[in-house]
Design an enzyme around this catalytic site. Structure first.
Site, PDB file in Angstrom:
ATOM      1  N   CYS A 102       0.832  -1.210   0.000  1.00  0.00           N
ATOM      2  CA  CYS A 102       0.000   0.000   0.000  1.00  0.00           C
ATOM      3  C   CYS A 102       0.864   1.257   0.000  1.00  0.00           C
ATOM      4  O   CYS A 102       0.510   2.264  -0.615  1.00  0.00           O
ATOM      5  CB  CYS A 102      -0.949  -0.020   1.185  1.00  0.00           C
ATOM      6  SG  CYS A 102      -2.104  -1.411   1.094  1.00  0.00           S
ATOM      7  N   THR A 103       2.004   1.191   0.664  1.00  0.00           N
ATOM      8  CA  THR A 103       2.934   2.323   0.648  1.00  0.00           C
ATOM      9  C   THR A 103       3.496   2.515  -0.750  1.00  0.00           C
ATOM     10  O   THR A 103       3.553   3.642  -1.256  1.00  0.00           O
ATOM     11  CB  THR A 103       4.055   2.117   1.678  1.00  0.00           C
ATOM     12  OG1 THR A 103       3.471   2.046   2.981  1.00  0.00           O
ATOM     13  CG2 THR A 103       5.069   3.255   1.639  1.00  0.00           C
TER      14      THR A 103
END
Length: 157
Positions: free
Chosen positions: A46-47
């Site tokens: 997600c980062t």
């Protein structure tokens, strides 16, 4: 599970952002919007995805797109994510996954060989009139923004 198709009306929503302020999709009517759903703030995939959107944001905005990221995380965690990774677009909190459900971004998926229910990493490109232009389900975090840019006819970042 409901899935959206190109030409479908985009389900409207109002969610709290990383600062606890309400953000409504209908406020962006007349603009092109990219709405993406991701499993959890501050996790590796997600980062990577959020930072790819961050790094492409000026060219996406230059082409007339607004980016909104949605997860089940609380606004406080979204604020921490924004500050930790310099995210420069709104991150919205959908704790009961109602908006995920409306977009078909919640359902069964495989995780390490097991079937679980959770967030289906998905991206939607919405037209100025509030209809779905692109509905991309089960996308990969790495390389997704580059593929999306190609789909939208934008040069690589």
């Amino acid at each position: 599970m409901t899935t959206l198709e190109p030409g479908s009306p985009a389900p409207d929503f109002t969610l709290l952002d990383q600062d606890g302020k309400p953000v409504s999709l209908h406020d962006f009517r007349g603009e092109r919007v990219i709405v993406y759903f991701y499993p959890a703030a501050m996790t590796p995939g997600c980062t990577t995805q959020a930072c790819d959107f961050r790094d492409s944001l000026s060219s996406l905005q230059g082409a007339g797109y607004t980016v909104l990221g949605i997860s089940r995380d609380a606004p406080e965690k979204l604020r921490e994510f924004r500050e930790h990774d310099g995210i420069t677009f709104p991150l919205l909190s959908d704790p009961d996954h109602a908006v995920h459900d409306a977009y078909g971004a919640w359902g069964e998926k495989q995780n390490y060989g097991k079937t679980i229910t959770g967030v289906l990493r998905s991206t939607f490109v919405l037209s100025e009139d509030g209809t779905v232009r692109e509905a991309l389900y089960n996308v990969k975090a790495t390389g997704h923004v580059a593929r999306l840019r190609k789909t939208l006819g934008l040069d690589a970042a």
